[in-house]
Design a protein around this motif. Structure first.
Motif, PDB file in Angstrom:
ATOM      1  N   HIS A 101      56.830 173.702  69.917  1.00 29.36           N
ATOM      2  CA  HIS A 101      56.223 173.291  69.082  1.00 29.36           C
ATOM      3  C   HIS A 101      56.740 175.199  68.283  1.00 29.36           C
ATOM      4  CE1 HIS A 101      54.174 175.350  72.360  1.00 29.36           C
ATOM      5  NE2 HIS A 101      53.814 176.589  71.383  1.00 29.36           N
ATOM      6  N   ARG A 141      48.703 174.471  60.420  1.00 25.36           N
ATOM      7  CA  ARG A 141      49.409 173.417  59.689  1.00 25.36           C
ATOM      8  C   ARG A 141      48.187 172.539  58.588  1.00 25.36           C
ATOM      9  NH1 ARG A 141      54.757 171.391  60.911  1.00 25.36           N
ATOM     10  NH2 ARG A 141      55.503 172.813  62.814  1.00 25.36           N
ATOM     11  N   ARG A 142      48.392 172.111  57.654  1.00 27.01           N
ATOM     12  CA  ARG A 142      47.843 171.365  57.229  1.00 27.01           C
ATOM     13  C   ARG A 142      48.270 169.750  56.583  1.00 27.01           C
ATOM     14  NH1 ARG A 142      46.003 172.873  50.978  1.00 27.01           N
ATOM     15  NH2 ARG A 142      45.743 170.382  51.019  1.00 27.01           N
ATOM     16  N   GLY A 147      56.119 168.269  55.549  1.00 28.97           N
ATOM     17  CA  GLY A 147      56.529 169.492  55.713  1.00 28.97           C
ATOM     18  C   GLY A 147      57.937 169.299  54.829  1.00 28.97           C
ATOM     19  N   GLU A 152      59.793 172.408  58.688  1.00 29.10           N
ATOM     20  CA  GLU A 152      58.215 172.676  59.452  1.00 29.10           C
ATOM     21  C   GLU A 152      58.594 171.278  59.539  1.00 29.10           C
ATOM     22  OE1 GLU A 152      55.407 174.255  55.033  1.00 29.10           O
ATOM     23  OE2 GLU A 152      56.644 172.695  55.062  1.00 29.10           O
ATOM     24  N   ASP A 153      59.626 170.490  59.523  1.00 29.61           N
ATOM     25  CA  ASP A 153      60.338 169.328  60.985  1.00 29.61           C
ATOM     26  C   ASP A 153      61.145 169.200  61.594  1.00 29.61           C
ATOM     27  OD1 ASP A 153      62.352 169.740  59.813  1.00 29.61           O
ATOM     28  OD2 ASP A 153      62.152 168.509  57.840  1.00 29.61           O
ATOM     29  N   ASN A 159      54.038 167.952  65.591  1.00 32.92           N
ATOM     30  CA  ASN A 159      53.285 169.032  64.766  1.00 32.92           C
ATOM     31  C   ASN A 159      53.857 168.756  63.291  1.00 32.92           C
ATOM     32  OD1 ASN A 159      52.442 170.590  67.247  1.00 32.92           O
ATOM     33  ND2 ASN A 159      54.369 170.676  68.007  1.00 32.92           N
ATOM     34  N   GLY A 161      53.776 168.411  59.055  1.00 31.31           N
ATOM     35  CA  GLY A 161      53.094 168.789  58.026  1.00 31.31           C
ATOM     36  C   GLY A 161      53.771 169.961  57.567  1.00 31.31           C
ATOM     37  N   GLU A 162      52.613 170.582  56.264  1.00 28.36           N
ATOM     38  CA  GLU A 162      52.945 171.745  55.435  1.00 28.36           C
ATOM     39  C   GLU A 162      52.297 173.039  56.695  1.00 28.36           C
ATOM     40  OE1 GLU A 162      50.676 173.825  51.847  1.00 28.36           O
ATOM     41  OE2 GLU A 162      52.526 172.727  51.262  1.00 28.36           O
ATOM     42  N   ILE A 163      53.383 173.903  56.835  1.00 32.20           N
ATOM     43  CA  ILE A 163      52.259 175.050  57.316  1.00 32.20           C
ATOM     44  C   ILE A 163      51.849 176.195  56.453  1.00 32.20           C
ATOM     45  CG2 ILE A 163      53.474 177.540  58.615  1.00 32.20           C
ATOM     46  CD1 ILE A 163      55.989 176.404  59.671  1.00 32.20           C
ATOM     47  N   ASP A 292      49.561 174.067  66.377  1.00 22.49           N
ATOM     48  CA  ASP A 292      51.101 173.284  66.840  1.00 22.49           C
ATOM     49  C   ASP A 292      50.330 173.689  68.222  1.00 22.49           C
ATOM     50  OD1 ASP A 292      51.910 173.165  64.015  1.00 22.49           O
ATOM     51  OD2 ASP A 292      53.971 173.952  65.160  1.00 22.49           O
ATOM     52  N   HIS A 299      46.763 169.445  69.614  1.00 20.02           N
ATOM     53  CA  HIS A 299      46.980 170.610  68.663  1.00 20.02           C
ATOM     54  C   HIS A 299      45.184 171.642  69.085  1.00 20.02           C
ATOM     55  CE1 HIS A 299      49.986 168.343  66.838  1.00 20.02           C
ATOM     56  NE2 HIS A 299      49.170 167.684  66.808  1.00 20.02           N
TER      57      HIS A 299
END
Length: 332
Positions: A101, A141-142, A147, A152-153, A159, A161-163, A292, A299
């Motif tokens: 993560h 993350r969102r 991401g 982000e990916d 894990n 999504g956008e940080i 993460d 999570h």
């Protein structure tokens, strides 16, 4: 003959029915407290309205005449440099991607799984006073937004999504209420929290403390839902009783222990400055965020954790100790 067929049919139904029940029960046990979270994301029970969280009891006793009441803030920014990776120098040194993560960092700008004492000592730092220590934690993350940036990916393992960037990061060293503190040794490695708390046998290592900026007297191990205009907070306090011998524990914990509730260190350990990392985030009300984690940890907010490697020079650490022991409030 007809009776035999009916008995055979009944036996087959019982076997199949029993298998189905066993499968359902097995799936339920495997899902644990997050039953129904097939995609591994947090569920409704992972979140709590901060107004429903009980107020904290009275603060720890004030330092006595033998205590150390000072504090030192180390200004290391809030990761404006975008220092992220999937490594963990404290827990899995030498293993690139070993964290599974993503971690966010402040302090030493070179830190990754391959870092050495020499490389840390030679690197640049985000800390204004020149502290080359490394401070890091799993990102928030969102999941509602994909991401798009490399860090982000790259973690994978669910894990996604956008940080969410930290809106503030406070790195602070504090004293001990019943004793003066002694210097941390150079390159001491430390961790706090339990990255596998979701599946652990007990919660003895859980140190996750979440909250809201407008309610400093409330803390929870769940994701808080904060009123509009308030920030979501994470407070990560490190153990501060050193065994006087090792900079790296066999279990990453054995060389550094937490104080008792009254501030007294366990036998054969000595108080060192207590590191406290406080993070804050701008989160829209009602948004479901996700920390993460390892895939099997789903999570869970209880798995929050952080790591630290002390790369201060002896002179820098002496300044921290002097400030704390003299009861001053300092910043560097």
């Amino acid at each position: 003959m007809g009776n035999e067929r009916r008995l055979l049919t009944l036996a087959i139904c019982l076997v199949l029915g029993g298998g189905l029940i066993a499968a359902v029960l097995g799936a339920s046990r495997a899902a644990g407290p997050h039953a129904g979270a097939a995609d591994g994301r947090p569920v409704a029970s992972d979140y709590v309205d901060i107004r429903d969280v009980l107020r904290l009891p009275a603060a720890a006793p004030a330092p006595g005449s033998e205590g150390s009441a000072g504090s030192m803030v180390v200004d290391c920014g809030r990761n404006e440099q975008g220092h992220y990776n999937e490594d963990n120098l404290v827990v899995s040194p030498g293993l690139l991607g070993g964290a599974h993560h993503t971690h966010a960092y402040v302090g030493n700008l070179s830190t990754d799984a391959l870092s050495t004492e020499a490389s840390l000592d030679a690197a640049a730092t985000s800390c204004a006073g020149g502290d080359r220590s490394t401070y890091y934690w799993p990102v928030l993350r969102r999941p509602d937004r994909p991401g798009t940036r490399p860090h982000e990916d790259s973690a994978g393992h669910g894990n996604v999504g956008e940080i969410v960037p930290e809106s503030s990061v406070l790195v602070e060293f504090r004293g001990n209420p019943v004793s003066k503190v002694v210097p941390m040794p150079r390159f001491l490695r430390a961790m706090t929290g339990d990255a596998v708390a979701y599946t652990a046998a007990d919660e003895s290592d859980v140190r996750a403390r979440w909250g809201c900026s407008g309610s400093p007297d409330r803390a929870t191990t769940r994701y808080p839902r904060c009123p509009a205009g308030e920030r979501v907070t994470r407070t990560l306090v490190f153990p501060s009783c050193w065994n006087g011998l090792d900079t790296v524990g066999v279990t990453h914990r054995s060389h550094l222990l937490f104080t008792a509730a009254n501030g007294v260190c366990p036998k054969d350990t000595f108080p060192v400055p207590e590191l406290r990392v406080s993070l804050a985030y701008e989160i829209p009300p009602g948004l479901n965020v996700a920390l993460d984690s390892f895939p099997e940890q789903r999570h869970s907010p209880k798995t929050d954790h952080a790591m630290f490697v002390n790369a201060m020079t002896d002179r820098q650490m002496a300044a921290v100790v002097d400030c704390i022991n003299e009861g001053r409030v300092c910043r560097t």
